[in-house]
Motif scaffolding. Structure first.
Motif, PDB file in Angstrom:
ATOM      1  N   GLU A 227       0.802  -1.210   0.000  1.00 33.97           N
ATOM      2  CA  GLU A 227       0.000   0.000   0.000  1.00 33.97           C
ATOM      3  C   GLU A 227       0.843   1.272   0.000  1.00 33.97           C
ATOM      4  O   GLU A 227       0.621   2.176  -0.778  1.00 33.97           O
ATOM      5  CB  GLU A 227      -0.936   0.044   1.224  1.00 33.97           C
ATOM      6  CG  GLU A 227      -2.195  -0.767   1.098  1.00 33.97           C
ATOM      7  CD  GLU A 227      -2.037  -2.128   1.758  1.00 33.97           C
ATOM      8  OE1 GLU A 227      -0.894  -2.484   2.120  1.00 33.97           O
ATOM      9  OE2 GLU A 227      -3.048  -2.837   1.889  1.00 33.97           O
ATOM     10  N   LEU A 256      -4.684   0.291  -3.995  1.00 29.46           N
ATOM     11  CA  LEU A 256      -5.386   0.824  -2.832  1.00 29.46           C
ATOM     12  C   LEU A 256      -4.632   2.000  -2.238  1.00 29.46           C
ATOM     13  O   LEU A 256      -5.222   3.008  -1.826  1.00 29.46           O
ATOM     14  CB  LEU A 256      -5.563  -0.265  -1.779  1.00 29.46           C
ATOM     15  CG  LEU A 256      -6.390  -1.479  -2.213  1.00 29.46           C
ATOM     16  CD1 LEU A 256      -6.541  -2.447  -1.042  1.00 29.46           C
ATOM     17  CD2 LEU A 256      -7.755  -1.065  -2.734  1.00 29.46           C
ATOM     18  N   GLY A 257      -3.300   1.882  -2.196  1.00 28.97           N
ATOM     19  CA  GLY A 257      -2.487   2.972  -1.674  1.00 28.97           C
ATOM     20  C   GLY A 257      -2.623   4.217  -2.539  1.00 28.97           C
ATOM     21  O   GLY A 257      -2.727   5.337  -2.040  1.00 28.97           O
ATOM     22  N   ARG A 259      -5.150   4.941  -4.372  1.00 27.19           N
ATOM     23  CA  ARG A 259      -6.493   5.468  -4.176  1.00 27.19           C
ATOM     24  C   ARG A 259      -6.565   6.294  -2.887  1.00 27.19           C
ATOM     25  O   ARG A 259      -7.156   7.372  -2.850  1.00 27.19           O
ATOM     26  CB  ARG A 259      -7.478   4.303  -4.101  1.00 27.19           C
ATOM     27  CG  ARG A 259      -8.907   4.747  -4.041  1.00 27.19           C
ATOM     28  CD  ARG A 259      -9.819   3.551  -4.218  1.00 27.19           C
ATOM     29  NE  ARG A 259     -11.211   3.934  -4.205  1.00 27.19           N
ATOM     30  CZ  ARG A 259     -12.052   3.623  -3.248  1.00 27.19           C
ATOM     31  NH1 ARG A 259     -11.640   2.942  -2.192  1.00 27.19           N
ATOM     32  NH2 ARG A 259     -13.309   3.997  -3.320  1.00 27.19           N
ATOM     33  N   ALA A 260      -5.913   5.788  -1.848  1.00 25.75           N
ATOM     34  CA  ALA A 260      -5.914   6.521  -0.584  1.00 25.75           C
ATOM     35  C   ALA A 260      -5.220   7.873  -0.757  1.00 25.75           C
ATOM     36  O   ALA A 260      -5.684   8.896  -0.248  1.00 25.75           O
ATOM     37  CB  ALA A 260      -5.218   5.692   0.488  1.00 25.75           C
ATOM     38  N   SER A 284     -13.608 -11.766  -4.023  1.00 29.19           N
ATOM     39  CA  SER A 284     -13.823 -10.857  -2.904  1.00 29.19           C
ATOM     40  C   SER A 284     -13.461  -9.427  -3.231  1.00 29.19           C
ATOM     41  O   SER A 284     -14.143  -8.487  -2.857  1.00 29.19           O
ATOM     42  CB  SER A 284     -12.986 -11.274  -1.708  1.00 29.19           C
ATOM     43  OG  SER A 284     -13.226 -12.602  -1.394  1.00 29.19           O
ATOM     44  N   TYR A 287     -15.979  -7.317  -4.844  1.00 28.91           N
ATOM     45  CA  TYR A 287     -17.090  -6.880  -4.014  1.00 28.91           C
ATOM     46  C   TYR A 287     -16.885  -5.455  -3.569  1.00 28.91           C
ATOM     47  O   TYR A 287     -17.793  -4.681  -3.458  1.00 28.91           O
ATOM     48  CB  TYR A 287     -17.133  -7.678  -2.710  1.00 28.91           C
ATOM     49  CG  TYR A 287     -17.691  -9.037  -2.800  1.00 28.91           C
ATOM     50  CD1 TYR A 287     -19.010  -9.279  -2.463  1.00 28.91           C
ATOM     51  CD2 TYR A 287     -16.894 -10.098  -3.176  1.00 28.91           C
ATOM     52  CE1 TYR A 287     -19.521 -10.556  -2.504  1.00 28.91           C
ATOM     53  CE2 TYR A 287     -17.399 -11.375  -3.221  1.00 28.91           C
ATOM     54  CZ  TYR A 287     -18.713 -11.599  -2.889  1.00 28.91           C
ATOM     55  OH  TYR A 287     -19.196 -12.857  -2.931  1.00 28.91           O
ATOM     56  N   VAL A 288     -15.628  -5.204  -3.209  1.00 29.16           N
ATOM     57  CA  VAL A 288     -15.391  -4.008  -2.437  1.00 29.16           C
ATOM     58  C   VAL A 288     -14.979  -2.831  -3.277  1.00 29.16           C
ATOM     59  O   VAL A 288     -15.223  -1.692  -2.924  1.00 29.16           O
ATOM     60  CB  VAL A 288     -14.296  -4.256  -1.399  1.00 29.16           C
ATOM     61  CG1 VAL A 288     -14.808  -5.241  -0.375  1.00 29.16           C
ATOM     62  CG2 VAL A 288     -13.020  -4.750  -2.032  1.00 29.16           C
ATOM     63  N   TYR A 289     -14.357  -3.101  -4.366  1.00 29.46           N
ATOM     64  CA  TYR A 289     -13.790  -1.962  -5.044  1.00 29.46           C
ATOM     65  C   TYR A 289     -13.550  -2.320  -6.481  1.00 29.46           C
ATOM     66  O   TYR A 289     -12.436  -2.621  -6.896  1.00 29.46           O
ATOM     67  CB  TYR A 289     -12.471  -1.572  -4.366  1.00 29.46           C
ATOM     68  CG  TYR A 289     -11.796  -0.431  -5.031  1.00 29.46           C
ATOM     69  CD1 TYR A 289     -12.553   0.641  -5.534  1.00 29.46           C
ATOM     70  CD2 TYR A 289     -10.431  -0.409  -5.193  1.00 29.46           C
ATOM     71  CE1 TYR A 289     -11.936   1.684  -6.164  1.00 29.46           C
ATOM     72  CE2 TYR A 289      -9.805   0.645  -5.808  1.00 29.46           C
ATOM     73  CZ  TYR A 289     -10.564   1.686  -6.299  1.00 29.46           C
ATOM     74  OH  TYR A 289      -9.960   2.711  -6.911  1.00 29.46           O
ATOM     75  N   PRO A 290     -14.588  -2.315  -7.259  1.00 30.77           N
ATOM     76  CA  PRO A 290     -14.471  -2.823  -8.616  1.00 30.77           C
ATOM     77  C   PRO A 290     -13.778  -1.874  -9.579  1.00 30.77           C
ATOM     78  O   PRO A 290     -14.412  -1.225 -10.377  1.00 30.77           O
ATOM     79  CB  PRO A 290     -15.929  -3.068  -9.017  1.00 30.77           C
ATOM     80  CG  PRO A 290     -16.731  -2.140  -8.181  1.00 30.77           C
ATOM     81  CD  PRO A 290     -15.937  -1.858  -6.949  1.00 30.77           C
ATOM     82  N   TYR A 336     -18.461  -7.812 -13.394  1.00 35.85           N
ATOM     83  CA  TYR A 336     -18.560  -8.186 -11.998  1.00 35.85           C
ATOM     84  C   TYR A 336     -19.919  -8.753 -11.582  1.00 35.85           C
ATOM     85  O   TYR A 336     -20.022  -9.852 -11.061  1.00 35.85           O
ATOM     86  CB  TYR A 336     -18.193  -6.980 -11.132  1.00 35.85           C
ATOM     87  CG  TYR A 336     -18.645  -7.104  -9.722  1.00 35.85           C
ATOM     88  CD1 TYR A 336     -18.022  -8.012  -8.867  1.00 35.85           C
ATOM     89  CD2 TYR A 336     -19.710  -6.358  -9.248  1.00 35.85           C
ATOM     90  CE1 TYR A 336     -18.444  -8.155  -7.576  1.00 35.85           C
ATOM     91  CE2 TYR A 336     -20.138  -6.500  -7.956  1.00 35.85           C
ATOM     92  CZ  TYR A 336     -19.512  -7.402  -7.119  1.00 35.85           C
ATOM     93  OH  TYR A 336     -19.952  -7.543  -5.853  1.00 35.85           O
ATOM     94  N   LEU A 337     -20.964  -8.007 -11.865  1.00 35.87           N
ATOM     95  CA  LEU A 337     -22.279  -8.446 -11.395  1.00 35.87           C
ATOM     96  C   LEU A 337     -22.688  -9.788 -11.996  1.00 35.87           C
ATOM     97  O   LEU A 337     -23.254 -10.636 -11.312  1.00 35.87           O
ATOM     98  CB  LEU A 337     -23.340  -7.387 -11.694  1.00 35.87           C
ATOM     99  CG  LEU A 337     -23.570  -6.369 -10.580  1.00 35.87           C
ATOM    100  CD1 LEU A 337     -24.648  -5.368 -10.995  1.00 35.87           C
ATOM    101  CD2 LEU A 337     -23.965  -7.044  -9.270  1.00 35.87           C
ATOM    102  N   PHE A 340     -20.856 -12.507 -10.289  1.00 37.75           N
ATOM    103  CA  PHE A 340     -21.353 -12.650  -8.931  1.00 37.75           C
ATOM    104  C   PHE A 340     -22.633 -13.468  -8.915  1.00 37.75           C
ATOM    105  O   PHE A 340     -22.812 -14.372  -8.107  1.00 37.75           O
ATOM    106  CB  PHE A 340     -21.601 -11.270  -8.319  1.00 37.75           C
ATOM    107  CG  PHE A 340     -22.043 -11.361  -6.906  1.00 37.75           C
ATOM    108  CD1 PHE A 340     -21.112 -11.662  -5.922  1.00 37.75           C
ATOM    109  CD2 PHE A 340     -23.359 -11.186  -6.558  1.00 37.75           C
ATOM    110  CE1 PHE A 340     -21.502 -11.782  -4.604  1.00 37.75           C
ATOM    111  CE2 PHE A 340     -23.756 -11.299  -5.247  1.00 37.75           C
ATOM    112  CZ  PHE A 340     -22.821 -11.603  -4.259  1.00 37.75           C
TER     113      PHE A 340
END
Lengths: 352, 352
Positions: A227, A256-257, A259-260, A284, A287-290, A336-337, A340
DNA sequence: CTGAAAGCGCTTACAG
DNA sequence: CTGAAAGCGCTTACAG
C-alpha cells in the motif's frame, strides 16, 4: 489415560508378532495376510497407536513434508495460493511447513536452510522482492532437493516454475484502456529486481508503443508491492506537470495505496483517474472496489506448483525443469455483477 | 557437488573426535572447550554440514514444530494471525506446520491427528464452524500435548485460549449506533454452534435491550462467515415487512455479501443501509470500503497464542490453562483518514 | 507369509 | 574436558 506412547513394539508384543510384520501390516504391505493385517489394525486402533512419523521419516528417508516459503501471507494472492497448496498437498499425503520471508532475502535464505535441515521432500518458493544472492538455491540444487517457484521466480537456475503471463496480462489491460480511448496512462511499477515487476512493466510499455503512444519516463514510478508504495508513488506523480487519466498499478494493494493518496489530496481525483491492477483470483476484491483487475488464477498457481513438485519428488529420475505459464483474465466492473450472480447460483451456503 | 549428505560421523572422523563431542560442540555445549568448538564449527561449515533435524527430533523427543490449524487462510484475520504466529515462532526457534480445515470438522480432526503423529511440540487451533465431536481434543489432552485455541475456541476442555472480547465489541458497536440515533438494527449472525457467533449475538442483544429496544427475531438471520451467507441473509431480510436502517454483520466477508445483495436488488440501498462488521486488524480493509468496523487485533492474537503455547511446552510442570481476552476497537470511517496519515508518516517504504 | 539384523542420524545419561 | 554405549521408533533389505 497414560502419557506413555504406544509403539510398534508394544503391538508386536501383544500380538506375538515381530515389529516388522506389524509395520508392514499397518502399511498394507502385500507380504502380510489379510487376516493378520486386520487383526493388527484392530489392535493398533484399540491401543490408540499413532505411528511416529518422525521415526518413519528418518528410516525411510522420506518426510512427506513440503517446505513453502512466501514473501507475505497477507497478500490475497499468497493466502489463496498457499491454501490451495495445502489442500492439494494433503490430498497427496504431504504436509506443508510454512515460512514467511516478509520480503526479506535474508529470512528467505534462513528459511530455506532450515527447511533443508528438516529434510523436507521438496520446496515451493515465491521469492522476496529484495535483491539477493543465489547461494541457497545452488545449495538446494546440489542437495538434489526438488524446488518449484510459484508466482515469483528466479530465472536461469534450472528450477521449474508456475507463473502467470504477466507481460501479456499487463499488455491486454493497457490495450483495453487504449481502445477505450485513453492515452495518458501512468504505471506504478514493481521493483525491477523482481521478474514480475519487469514483466508487467514490459507489457505496459509494449501496449503503449504498439499504439504509437510514447512512454513517458516521468509517468513510470518504481516501488514495491505494498500500500505505502502506491501511496508514495502517487505523491510523486502529483509533482509532475500533468496528471494521467489512468494509472496501472503493479498490485492490488498498490492500487489501494494510490487510491488513498488520491482521496487524501483531492477526493474528486478518485472518480477522475481510472485504476487498473493485477489482483488475486478470488472474487472478494470485486465486491469491495471494482476497478479493472487483471485476474490471476491464485488457486491454480498453487495447485499446479504442488503437482509439479510432487511429480519431481516421486519420479525415479531427475526431470527436466518445466515452466507453466498461466493466463490472466481481464475483469471489468461490468463483468462483476454477472460473475457474482453465477457464483451465488452455484455455490450455496452449506452451513446456517 | 555430491548429493551425499555430510553427517556428524563424517566430521568426527575428519577431526578424530567422537560423534558426541562434535554434536556437543555444534550445540555450544559447555562440556567442550572453546577451541574445539570453533574448530568443529569451522570444519562443519567447510564440509557443508547441515544437521538432520529429523534425527535430532527423534532422539531428543522435541521436534520444535508447532501444528497450526485454521478454518481458512483466505480470511484476512487468519492470514494475519498465521503470519504473526510464524514470525513469533521463528524467533523462538520453532517452525510451523500449517493445515487448513476449510471449516470442516472432519478435516480438522484429521489434521490434528496427523500433527500429533508428526510429534509436533504443540498445537495452535482455530476451530471450524461445523459442529463436531470433541474426541480428538480428548486425545490431545491425554497425550499431554499443549494446545492453545486462538480466535475460535472450544470451551470447557481445559485448554488455554486467546480470544477477542466479542460480546463487548459487538455491544460497543451497537451502542454507538444507538447513540447515533438508529433504532432499527438487524443482525446477520454467525452459526450458534461457534462461540464467537453466540457472543457477538449476545452483545448485539444486550445493547438493544439496554436501550429499551426490543430484539426482533425476524431481524436476526443466522448463517456462516462467508460472503454467500451474507448475500443470502440479506435476501431473507428483504422478505421481511420492514427493512432495517443498520445491519450488523458477524464478519467482514458477510458484510461484503450483504452489500453485494443490496446492490443487486437496488443500488440505492447501499447508501441507505448502514453496515457494521467485525474485521481483521490491518488497515487494508479500510482502504477499500470504510464501513464501521470492530477491529480485531489479529497480529496480537497470533503472537499471544504462540507465546502461551511455547511457555506451556517449555515449562517443567503442567501449567494451568490460561485465557487471554483481547479488546476490540471500534473504527469509524472518520477515524480512517487520521490513522492512515499516521501510518504513512511512520512506515515509510523500504524498497523502491 | 514371517522375522532377525542392521541402520536412519542424531542425543542422553553415564563413566572416565 | 572426552567418549563408548544405548536408544529414539521406525523401515529396508535380506534370509528363511
Amino acid at each position: 489415560m497414560s502419557k506413555k506412547r504406544v509403539r510398534l513394539a508394544d503391538i508386536a508384543e501383544r500380538l506375538n508378532l515381530s515389529k516388522v510384520s506389524v509395520s508392514k501390516a499397518l502399511r498394507d504391505h502385500p507380504d502380510i495376510s489379510r487376516e493378520t493385517r486386520e487383526l493388527v489394525k484392530k489392535t493398533a486402533a484399540e491401543m490408540g497407536y499413532m505411528p511416529n512419523l518422525l521415526a518413519r521419516s528418518l528410516s525411510s528417508q522420506r518426510s512427506y513434508m513440503l517446505g513453502v516459503v512466501v514473501p507475505k501471507l497477507t497478500y490475497a494472492l499468497m493466502a489463496t495460493a498457499v491454501e490451495a497448496i495445502q489442500e492439494t498437498a494433503m490430498q497427496r499425503g504431504y504436509r506443508i511447513v510454512l515460512a514467511v520471508s516478509q520480503e526479506r532475502a535474508d529470512w528467505e535464505r534462513q528459511h530455506i536452510e532450515r527447511l533443508l535441515a528438516m529434510r523436507v521432500d521438496g520446496l515451493l518458493v515465491s521469492v522476496s522482492q529484495q535483491v539477493f544472492q543465489h547461494e541457497v538455491y545452488e545449495r538446494v540444487q546440489q542437495m538434489g532437493v526438488p524446488l518449484v517457484f510459484f508466482d515469483r521466480a528466479i530465472e536461469g537456475m534450472g528450477f521449474s516454475r508456475v507463473v502467470v503471463d504477466d507481460r501479456e496480462g499487463a499488455y491486454q489491460a493497457i490495450a483495453y484502456m487504449i481502445r477505450k480511448g485513453y492515452r495518458r496512462i501512468a504505471h506504478v511499477a514493481g521493483p525491477s529486481t523482481v521478474l514480475i515487476g519487469r514483466e508487467r512493466r514490459a507489457g505496459y510499455e509494449a501496449a503503449l508503443r504498439e499504439a504509437g503512444i510514447p512512454v513517458r519516463p516521468e509517468w513510470v514510478v518504481e516501488g514495491g508491492f505494498d500500500e505505502w508504495h502506491g501511496y508514495y508513488a502517487f505523491k510523486r506523480l502529483l509533482q509532475r506537470k500533468e496528471l494521467p487519466e489512468v494509472i496501472f498499478a503493479v498490485t492490488f494493494p498498490v492500487a489501494l495505496g494510490i487510491r488513498a493518496a488520491m482521496w487524501e489530496s483531492d477526493p474528486a481525483l478518485v472518480d477522475r483517474i481510472q485504476l487498473i491492477s493485477f489482483s488475486e483470483g478470488g472474487l472478494s476484491e470485486f465486491y469491495v472496489y471494482p476497478h479493472i483487475c487483471i485476474r490471476q488464477p491464485a488457486r491454480e498457481i498453487g495447485r499446479r506448483a504442488v503437482e509439479l513438485l510432487i511429480e519431481a519428488i516421486e519420479s525415479e529420475d531427475k526431470l527436466e525443469p518445466r515452466q507453466v505459464v498461466l493466463k490472466t483474465e481481464l475483469i471489468t466492473p461490468e463483468d462483476y455483477l454477472r460473475r457474482f450472480a453465477v457464483r451465488m447460483a452455484t455455490e450455496r451456503p452449506t452451513a446456517g
